[in-house]
Design a protein around this motif. Structure first.
Motif, PDB file in Angstrom:
ATOM      1  N   MET A   1      -4.106  11.458  -8.107  1.00 56.55           N
ATOM      2  CA  MET A   1      -4.433  12.036  -6.709  1.00 56.55           C
ATOM      3  C   MET A   1      -3.636  13.328  -6.453  1.00 56.55           C
ATOM      4  N   GLY A   2      -2.676  13.991  -7.445  1.00 58.93           N
ATOM      5  CA  GLY A   2      -2.094  15.057  -7.100  1.00 58.93           C
ATOM      6  C   GLY A   2      -1.269  15.084  -6.300  1.00 58.93           C
ATOM      7  N   SER A   3      -0.251  13.889  -6.264  1.00 61.55           N
ATOM      8  CA  SER A   3       0.724  13.375  -5.458  1.00 61.55           C
ATOM      9  C   SER A   3       2.223  13.822  -5.759  1.00 61.55           C
TER      10      SER A   3
ATOM     11  N   VAL B   1       7.111  12.380  -4.373  1.00 58.79           N
ATOM     12  CA  VAL B   1       5.768  11.858  -4.104  1.00 58.79           C
ATOM     13  C   VAL B   1       5.265  12.379  -2.758  1.00 58.79           C
ATOM     14  N   THR B   2       4.299  13.270  -2.585  1.00 60.74           N
ATOM     15  CA  THR B   2       4.044  13.924  -1.520  1.00 60.74           C
ATOM     16  C   THR B   2       2.758  13.286  -0.710  1.00 60.74           C
TER      17      THR B   2
ATOM     18  N   LEU C   1       0.747  -1.180   0.045  1.00 63.80           N
ATOM     19  CA  LEU C   1       0.065  -0.115  -0.001  1.00 63.80           C
ATOM     20  C   LEU C   1       0.738   1.397  -0.146  1.00 63.80           C
ATOM     21  N   LYS C   2       1.914   1.253   0.475  1.00 60.84           N
ATOM     22  CA  LYS C   2       3.020   2.306   0.824  1.00 60.84           C
ATOM     23  C   LYS C   2       3.930   2.459  -0.323  1.00 60.84           C
TER      24      LYS C   2
ATOM     25  N   GLY D   1       7.360  17.534 -16.080  1.00 63.33           N
ATOM     26  CA  GLY D   1       6.150  17.856 -15.419  1.00 63.33           C
ATOM     27  C   GLY D   1       5.043  16.985 -15.994  1.00 63.33           C
ATOM     28  N   VAL D   2       5.008  16.158 -16.665  1.00 63.02           N
ATOM     29  CA  VAL D   2       4.066  15.269 -17.264  1.00 63.02           C
ATOM     30  C   VAL D   2       3.489  14.372 -16.192  1.00 63.02           C
ATOM     31  N   CYS D   3       4.092  13.615 -15.512  1.00 62.59           N
ATOM     32  CA  CYS D   3       3.592  12.788 -14.116  1.00 62.59           C
ATOM     33  C   CYS D   3       2.875  13.587 -13.298  1.00 62.59           C
ATOM     34  N   ALA D   4       3.613  14.833 -12.951  1.00 61.83           N
ATOM     35  CA  ALA D   4       2.596  15.388 -12.112  1.00 61.83           C
ATOM     36  C   ALA D   4       1.440  16.126 -12.543  1.00 61.83           C
TER      37      ALA D   4
END
Length: 272
Positions: free
Chosen positions: A214-216, A225-226, A192-193, A206-209
Motif C-alpha cells: 500500500m506504500g504506507s 505508517v502513513t 481494521l485500524k 527501509g526494507v519494510c517501506a
C-alpha cells in the motif's frame, strides 16, 4: 484451441501466491511450448499500469484471500485495469488454512467482467500470514501435486476444445460480505485500524517501506505508517531485524482463535 503465450499475474505481499501462480503458469507454458511472461501487481507503482490481453493468450491470475474475499483495496485494479479481450484465464487464490469462502467466486466474476474466459480455477492452502504456526509448512509437496493436477486438467481442456470452453463452476458467492473475524471468546473482533509497530531493534534499513503493497510505511521512518494497512505482514516477515510486530488486542485474539480452531489440514480445491 491454440495458445501462443502464457502470463502469470499476481498480487502477493507474502510471496506464496506468487510461488503458486508462477509454478502453474510455467507448467502451462511448457505444456503448450510457448513463452511465459510475468506481471507482478503487488507494489503500488505496478498498479498504475493497465494490462490488455488478447485471444490466444492464457493468463494465470493469483490473489490471496483476505477475510473470505479478495483484498478490498485491490478490487479497483481487478475490475478496472485488466482487459481480457477474449483471452483465457485461470483463477487462483490462496488462503491461510481457514477457508477461501467467496474469494475464488469473486476472482472468477472479476475476470469474466474484464473480458476473460475462465477455463480453470483453484484455491490452495498456505501458511496464514498472521501466524508463525498455522499451516507453517504449506504449500508442501502435496499442494504442488494438486496444483500440477489443475495444470494438467486445464491444458487438456484447452487442447481438446474447438471453441471457447464454458467457465468452471466454483463454490461461493462473489457478492457475499466479508468474513467477520472472531476472537478467542467467539465474539466479533474489529482491528481494521491496527497497524504494525516498530521495536528499538529497527535500523531504518527501509526494507519494510519498499515491500509495503500500500506504500504506507515512511521510508525515512519505519515507525511512521502513513496510510492504510491491509495486515499482509510483508513488513513483519521480511524485516531483517525482527523489529515489526502487531500488538492490537483484538487482532491478537483473532490470531489466537485461528491457531486454536483451524490447525487441521485444510483441503485444496480446483475446478475445470
Amino acid at each position: 484451441m491454440e495458445i501462443k503465450k502464457v502470463y502469470a499475474l499476481w498480487f502477493s505481499p507474502a510471496g506464496t501466491t506468487r510461488r503458486l501462480t508462477t509454478t502453474l503458469a510455467s507448467a502451462l507454458a511448457e505444456s503448450f511450448g510457448v513463452p511465459l511472461e510475468t506481471v507482478d501487481i503487488t507494489l503500488p507503482g505496478a498498479r498504475e499500469e493497465t494490462h490488455a490481453f488478447e485471444e490466444g493468450e492464457l493468463v494465470v491470475c493469483g490473489s490471496p484471500t483476505y477475510a473470505g474475499k479478495l483484498p478490498n483495496k485491490l478490487l479497483p485494479y481487478w475490475k478496472e485495469s485488466l482487459h481480457g479481450n477474449g483471452a483465457l484465464a485461470v483463477a487462483l487464490v490462496t488462503f491461510g488454512n481457514r477457508a477461501f469462502d467467496n474469494s475464488l467466486a469473486e476472482l472468477c466474476a472479476c475476470l469474466a467482467a474484464d473480458g476473460f474466459h475462465t477455463v480453470g480455477a483453484g484455491a490452495f492452502a498456505c501458511r496464514h500470514v498472521f501466524s508463525e504456526t498455522l499451516a507453517a509448512e504449506r504449500p508442501d509437496q502435496d499442494d504442488f501435486s494438486e496444483l500440477a493436477k489443475l495444470g494438467a486438467a486445464v491444458a487438456t481442456r484447452i487442447a481438446k476444445a474447438n471453441e471457447t470452453p464454458a467457465p468452471p463452476e466454483v463454490p461461493g458467492d462473489a457478492a457475499a460480505p466479508y468474513y467477520t473475524p472472531l476472537g478467542l471468546d467467539g465474539a466479533p473482533k474489529v482491528f481494521l485500524k491496527a497497524k504494525p509497530k516498530t521495536s528499538e531493534a529497527c535500523i531504518q534499513c527501509g526494507v519494510c517501506a519498499a515491500l509495503c503493497p500500500m506504500g504506507s510505511i515512511d521510508p525515512m521512518d519505519a515507525s511512521n505508517v502513513t496510510g492504510v494497512c491491509i495486515k499482509c505482514h510483508a513488513c513483519v516477515r521480511e524485516c531483517p531485524m525482527g523489529a515489526k510486530f502487531f500488538d492490537d488486542e483484538a487482532f491478537l485474539s483473532h490470531r489466537a482463535m485461528l491457531e486454536r480452531n483451524y490447525d487441521r489440514r485444510a483441503k485444496d480445491e480446483w475446478f475445470t
